[in-house]
Design a protein around this motif. Structure first.
Motif, PDB file in Angstrom:
ATOM      1  N   GLY A 151       0.803  -1.199   0.000  1.00  0.00           N
ATOM      2  CA  GLY A 151       0.000   0.000   0.000  1.00  0.00           C
ATOM      3  C   GLY A 151       0.841   1.256   0.000  1.00  0.00           C
ATOM      4  N   PRO A 152       0.204   2.414  -0.152  1.00  0.00           N
ATOM      5  CA  PRO A 152       0.913   3.691  -0.220  1.00  0.00           C
ATOM      6  C   PRO A 152       1.527   4.096   1.112  1.00  0.00           C
ATOM      7  CG  PRO A 152      -1.452   4.054  -0.190  1.00  0.00           C
ATOM      8  CD  PRO A 152      -1.260   2.578  -0.346  1.00  0.00           C
ATOM      9  N   GLY A 153       1.190   3.401   2.187  1.00  0.00           N
ATOM     10  CA  GLY A 153       1.804   3.709   3.470  1.00  0.00           C
ATOM     11  C   GLY A 153       3.302   3.485   3.480  1.00  0.00           C
ATOM     12  N   PHE A 154       3.804   2.733   2.507  1.00  0.00           N
ATOM     13  CA  PHE A 154       5.241   2.460   2.441  1.00  0.00           C
ATOM     14  C   PHE A 154       5.964   3.494   1.586  1.00  0.00           C
ATOM     15  CE2 PHE A 154       3.260  -1.579   3.493  1.00  0.00           C
ATOM     16  CZ  PHE A 154       4.043  -2.002   4.557  1.00  0.00           C
ATOM     17  N   THR A 155       5.512   4.724   1.635  1.00  0.00           N
ATOM     18  CA  THR A 155       6.174   5.824   0.944  1.00  0.00           C
ATOM     19  C   THR A 155       7.295   6.358   1.829  1.00  0.00           C
ATOM     20  OG1 THR A 155       4.116   6.414  -0.180  1.00  0.00           O
ATOM     21  CG2 THR A 155       5.833   8.100  -0.079  1.00  0.00           C
ATOM     22  N   SER A 156       8.447   6.628   1.245  1.00  0.00           N
ATOM     23  CA  SER A 156       9.602   7.101   2.022  1.00  0.00           C
ATOM     24  C   SER A 156      10.124   8.405   1.418  1.00  0.00           C
ATOM     25  CB  SER A 156      10.706   6.040   2.036  1.00  0.00           C
ATOM     26  OG  SER A 156      10.950   5.542   0.731  1.00  0.00           O
ATOM     27  N   PRO A 157       9.580   9.537   1.835  1.00  0.00           N
ATOM     28  CA  PRO A 157       9.997  10.825   1.287  1.00  0.00           C
ATOM     29  C   PRO A 157      11.268  11.348   1.955  1.00  0.00           C
ATOM     30  CG  PRO A 157       8.278  11.165   2.889  1.00  0.00           C
ATOM     31  CD  PRO A 157       8.485   9.676   2.816  1.00  0.00           C
ATOM     32  N   GLY A 158      11.805  12.413   1.430  1.00  0.00           N
ATOM     33  CA  GLY A 158      12.921  13.097   2.079  1.00  0.00           C
ATOM     34  C   GLY A 158      14.269  12.548   1.679  1.00  0.00           C
ATOM     35  N   THR A 159      15.266  12.907   2.491  1.00  0.00           N
ATOM     36  CA  THR A 159      16.646  12.501   2.226  1.00  0.00           C
ATOM     37  C   THR A 159      17.259  11.880   3.467  1.00  0.00           C
ATOM     38  OG1 THR A 159      17.445  14.717   2.817  1.00  0.00           O
ATOM     39  CG2 THR A 159      17.013  14.286   0.482  1.00  0.00           C
ATOM     40  N   GLY A 160      18.325  11.107   3.250  1.00  0.00           N
ATOM     41  CA  GLY A 160      19.019  10.447   4.346  1.00  0.00           C
ATOM     42  C   GLY A 160      20.083  11.327   4.968  1.00  0.00           C
ATOM     43  N   PHE A 161      20.877  10.721   5.859  1.00  0.00           N
ATOM     44  CA  PHE A 161      21.884  11.467   6.610  1.00  0.00           C
ATOM     45  C   PHE A 161      22.989  12.031   5.727  1.00  0.00           C
ATOM     46  CE2 PHE A 161      20.155   8.509   9.841  1.00  0.00           C
ATOM     47  CZ  PHE A 161      19.723   9.450  10.756  1.00  0.00           C
ATOM     48  N   GLU A 162      23.195  11.439   4.566  1.00  0.00           N
ATOM     49  CA  GLU A 162      24.237  11.910   3.661  1.00  0.00           C
ATOM     50  C   GLU A 162      23.646  12.639   2.461  1.00  0.00           C
ATOM     51  OE1 GLU A 162      26.547   8.426   2.825  1.00  0.00           O
ATOM     52  OE2 GLU A 162      27.319   8.290   4.880  1.00  0.00           O
ATOM     53  N   GLY A 163      22.384  13.048   2.574  1.00  0.00           N
ATOM     54  CA  GLY A 163      21.730  13.789   1.513  1.00  0.00           C
ATOM     55  C   GLY A 163      21.168  12.943   0.398  1.00  0.00           C
ATOM     56  N   GLU A 164      21.239  11.621   0.537  1.00  0.00           N
ATOM     57  CA  GLU A 164      20.748  10.734  -0.503  1.00  0.00           C
ATOM     58  C   GLU A 164      19.214  10.646  -0.452  1.00  0.00           C
ATOM     59  OE1 GLU A 164      21.176   8.013   3.088  1.00  0.00           O
ATOM     60  OE2 GLU A 164      22.110   9.823   2.280  1.00  0.00           O
ATOM     61  N   PRO A 165      18.543  10.546  -1.587  1.00  0.00           N
ATOM     62  CA  PRO A 165      17.081  10.431  -1.585  1.00  0.00           C
ATOM     63  C   PRO A 165      16.633   9.107  -0.989  1.00  0.00           C
ATOM     64  CG  PRO A 165      17.947  10.135  -3.806  1.00  0.00           C
ATOM     65  CD  PRO A 165      19.106  10.576  -2.955  1.00  0.00           C
ATOM     66  N   LEU A 166      15.538   9.155  -0.230  1.00  0.00           N
ATOM     67  CA  LEU A 166      15.000   7.955   0.397  1.00  0.00           C
ATOM     68  C   LEU A 166      13.946   7.275  -0.461  1.00  0.00           C
ATOM     69  CD1 LEU A 166      14.603   9.173   4.090  1.00  0.00           C
ATOM     70  CD2 LEU A 166      16.524   7.959   3.042  1.00  0.00           C
ATOM     71  N   ALA A 167      13.573   7.872  -1.570  1.00  0.00           N
ATOM     72  CA  ALA A 167      12.539   7.294  -2.432  1.00  0.00           C
ATOM     73  C   ALA A 167      12.896   5.861  -2.806  1.00  0.00           C
ATOM     74  CB  ALA A 167      12.368   8.145  -3.692  1.00  0.00           C
ATOM     75  N   GLY A 168      11.949   4.961  -2.643  1.00  0.00           N
ATOM     76  CA  GLY A 168      12.154   3.553  -2.984  1.00  0.00           C
ATOM     77  C   GLY A 168      12.661   2.703  -1.848  1.00  0.00           C
ATOM     78  N   SER A 169      13.027   3.304  -0.724  1.00  0.00           N
ATOM     79  CA  SER A 169      13.590   2.538   0.387  1.00  0.00           C
ATOM     80  C   SER A 169      12.610   1.519   0.943  1.00  0.00           C
ATOM     81  CB  SER A 169      14.017   3.479   1.518  1.00  0.00           C
ATOM     82  OG  SER A 169      14.993   4.387   1.084  1.00  0.00           O
ATOM     83  N   PHE A 170      11.312   1.852   0.870  1.00  0.00           N
ATOM     84  CA  PHE A 170      10.298   0.955   1.416  1.00  0.00           C
ATOM     85  C   PHE A 170       9.510   0.252   0.310  1.00  0.00           C
ATOM     86  CE2 PHE A 170      10.050   4.183   5.131  1.00  0.00           C
ATOM     87  CZ  PHE A 170      11.273   3.742   5.603  1.00  0.00           C
ATOM     88  N   ASP A 171      10.123   0.148  -0.869  1.00  0.00           N
ATOM     89  CA  ASP A 171       9.489  -0.631  -1.932  1.00  0.00           C
ATOM     90  C   ASP A 171       9.282  -2.067  -1.472  1.00  0.00           C
ATOM     91  OD1 ASP A 171       9.375   1.535  -3.595  1.00  0.00           O
ATOM     92  OD2 ASP A 171      10.958   0.863  -4.970  1.00  0.00           O
ATOM     93  N   VAL A 215      18.090  -2.157   8.987  1.00  0.00           N
ATOM     94  CA  VAL A 215      19.175  -2.748   8.198  1.00  0.00           C
ATOM     95  C   VAL A 215      18.731  -2.695   6.744  1.00  0.00           C
ATOM     96  CG1 VAL A 215      20.467  -4.848   7.684  1.00  0.00           C
ATOM     97  CG2 VAL A 215      19.945  -4.240  10.073  1.00  0.00           C
ATOM     98  N   SER A 216      19.599  -2.238   5.856  1.00  0.00           N
ATOM     99  CA  SER A 216      19.229  -2.091   4.452  1.00  0.00           C
ATOM    100  C   SER A 216      20.225  -2.797   3.541  1.00  0.00           C
ATOM    101  CB  SER A 216      19.133  -0.608   4.072  1.00  0.00           C
ATOM    102  OG  SER A 216      20.384   0.038   4.231  1.00  0.00           O
ATOM    103  N   VAL A 217      19.685  -3.450   2.529  1.00  0.00           N
ATOM    104  CA  VAL A 217      20.490  -4.069   1.471  1.00  0.00           C
ATOM    105  C   VAL A 217      19.902  -3.626   0.133  1.00  0.00           C
ATOM    106  CG1 VAL A 217      21.151  -6.072   2.851  1.00  0.00           C
ATOM    107  CG2 VAL A 217      19.079  -6.174   1.462  1.00  0.00           C
ATOM    108  N   ASP A 218      20.642  -3.849  -0.952  1.00  0.00           N
ATOM    109  CA  ASP A 218      20.136  -3.342  -2.227  1.00  0.00           C
ATOM    110  C   ASP A 218      18.878  -4.101  -2.664  1.00  0.00           C
ATOM    111  OD1 ASP A 218      20.835  -5.651  -3.743  1.00  0.00           O
ATOM    112  OD2 ASP A 218      22.802  -4.847  -4.221  1.00  0.00           O
ATOM    113  N   GLU A 219      18.181  -3.540  -3.623  1.00  0.00           N
ATOM    114  CA  GLU A 219      16.869  -4.062  -4.008  1.00  0.00           C
ATOM    115  C   GLU A 219      16.920  -5.518  -4.456  1.00  0.00           C
ATOM    116  OE1 GLU A 219      13.233  -3.057  -7.159  1.00  0.00           O
ATOM    117  OE2 GLU A 219      14.868  -1.623  -6.854  1.00  0.00           O
TER     118      GLU A 219
END
Length: 247
Positions: A151-171, A215-219
């Motif tokens: 669902g759309p609740g898994f939207t991740s707006p904004g940027t991370g600690f190093e300025g990287e975009p968070l879009a797609g993090s919760f895909d 904890v994050s790993v690539d897609e």
């Protein structure tokens, strides 16, 4: 009468959330796939067929004692050191020959490293052994046998600690059962230990920098984990810095 999903939405709107899942909006249109409904077509990723140890390497007696006897899959997250946000992820599967190891994948954990007493806002990932029962994401189920809420609740707006975009993090996400109620959507903000102990700790898609506690790993690797994890094998995550896990 307030529905369960509407109740989750109200809670999400009213609580200050400090885990990686804290930025997500509660799902109002997601659909859940009960465990066992997805055909078990995908094998565990890159599992070695060589002779395997009877115990997972790198885990000391204290950590090993926390691994449930019926667990046959373990996602082992090993941090570089106590204060580092760099870690590796390996999926182990217990067979008749022992614990078979998959490939080692680079990962990120929390900005300030690790804690054996995680608190909301401390920017450390919780050390421990936690069950894995529920998943979800902004995108459709990639083939997991875990319960999956989309669902759309898994939207991740904004940027991370190093300025990287968070879009797609919760895909794609897998809820780590730290201070949460197993058997619910990752977007359920119930905190059995209280809000002060944090929550919203997930495995999710890497955005190229440290996390708040997840904890994050690539897609590619997230999808491989989702397809490999089997609720019948009682999967757990074993996570912490290398020194702590070796105790």
């Amino acid at each position: 009468m307030i529905t369960r999903r509407a109740h989750v939405t109200l809670l999400a709107a009213s609580l200050l959330l400090t885990g990686c899942g804290g930025g997500a909006m509660a799902s109002t249109a997601g659909t859940a796939t009960p465990p066992g409904k997805t055909p078990a077509t995908a094998p565990s990723p890159e599992i070695s067929v060589e002779a395997a140890p009877r115990q997972i390497p790198g885990l000391g007696p204290k950590t090993w004692a926390e691994v449930p006897a019926d667990a046959r899959q373990a996602v082992v997250v090993t941090g570089r050191d106590r204060d580092s946000s760099a870690s590796t992820v390996v999926l182990y599967e217990r067979t008749a020959a022992g614990w078979q190891a998959g490939a080692s994948w680079p990962a990120h954990n929390a900005l300030r490293g690790w804690s054996d007493h995680h608190l909301a806002g401390d920017l450390r990932s919780p050390i421990g052994v936690y069950t894995l029962t529920d998943a979800g994401g902004l995108l459709k189920n990639p083939g997991t046998r875990l319960s999956y809420d989309r669902g759309p609740g898994f939207t991740s707006p904004g940027t991370g600690f190093e300025g990287e975009p968070l879009a797609g993090s919760f895909d794609y996400v897998i809820a780590i059962n730290y201070n949460r109620r197993p058997g619910t959507s990752p977007l359920d903000w119930t905190r059995p230990l209280g809000a002060g102990r944090g929550g919203g700790i997930w495995l999710h898609v890497d955005h190229g920098g440290p996390t708040h506690g997840c904890v994050s790993v690539d897609e590619e690797h997230m999808k491989a984990l989702l397809r490999a994890l089997d609720p019948d094998l009682r999967p757990v995550v074993v996570m912490g810095d290398a020194t702590s896990l070796a105790r």
